[in-house]
Design an enzyme around this catalytic site. Sequence first.
Site, PDB file in Angstrom:
ATOM      1  N   HIS A 205       0.820  -1.206   0.000  1.00  0.00           N
ATOM      2  CA  HIS A 205       0.000   0.000   0.000  1.00  0.00           C
ATOM      3  C   HIS A 205       0.860   1.265   0.000  1.00  0.00           C
ATOM      4  O   HIS A 205       0.364   2.340  -0.314  1.00  0.00           O
ATOM      5  CB  HIS A 205      -0.907   0.015   1.235  1.00  0.00           C
ATOM      6  CG  HIS A 205      -2.079  -0.909   1.134  1.00  0.00           C
ATOM      7  ND1 HIS A 205      -1.947  -2.281   1.124  1.00  0.00           N
ATOM      8  CD2 HIS A 205      -3.409  -0.655   1.018  1.00  0.00           C
ATOM      9  CE1 HIS A 205      -3.150  -2.830   1.017  1.00  0.00           C
ATOM     10  NE2 HIS A 205      -4.046  -1.876   0.953  1.00  0.00           N
ATOM     11  N   SER A 206       2.127   1.110   0.358  1.00  0.00           N
ATOM     12  CA  SER A 206       3.028   2.257   0.443  1.00  0.00           C
ATOM     13  C   SER A 206       4.157   2.109  -0.563  1.00  0.00           C
ATOM     14  O   SER A 206       4.843   1.089  -0.593  1.00  0.00           O
ATOM     15  CB  SER A 206       3.612   2.350   1.858  1.00  0.00           C
ATOM     16  OG  SER A 206       4.729   3.212   1.892  1.00  0.00           O
TER      17      SER A 206
END
Length: 230
Positions: free
Chosen positions: A10-11
């Site tokens: 997600h990052s």
Amino acid sequence: MSVALVIVSHSAQLAAGVVELAAQMAPDVVLIAAGGMDDGGIGTSLEKVMSALGLADTGDGAVVLTDLGSAVMTAEAAWEFLGSPETVLLANAPLVEGSIAAAVTAQSGASLAAVCSAAETALQAPAAAPDPGENTPAAVTEQAEDSVTAVLTLINPMGLHARPAAVLAGVLGAMDVEIEINGADAQSVMMLMTLGAAQGDELQVSATGPDAKRAVELVRTEVAAGFGEL
């Protein structure tokens, strides 16, 4: 060529960091980060993952590692959009530990299935040793005859940290041997790192199998050379 890894997070920073860490252990492996949304925000992008899978097509296949649930769904969707290729495997593994274990295994030239398995068993504790009372005398004798052992002392300042652990696990993983160092599976980078062996500590090495002697000598040579860190 070797099996490639795609890191889905997600990052963007987290994916890039995992790639950077794994690259220290496996400099010849293709490692591709697919983190964050297209605008740089937190989330997972189908387009990024599909692009990464395209870049990871090295001919030997690719293993995909993910962080959280929706990243798994995005990776699965990308895989399906690409026609569910057999050369791409989605690993059910911890992101950081699985990526390191997979990268080290890929560096050794292992197969796609072996690289995926290494990721998925990265934190798996070795099986408990069988009760000696359950073995027949003949089996115990045969094991003793085939065993090769050594007691070595770490001399490099940092001890058995990540890089030396990766060196040993990568090379030993390609041998036909069962080998332990201080009771840990020496073919697993994560198990070696859990030992926390420091400079001056002794390593109890025990190996069995066709490559036992060669494996123990390799460990002896690396330890004596300080893993190239002296």
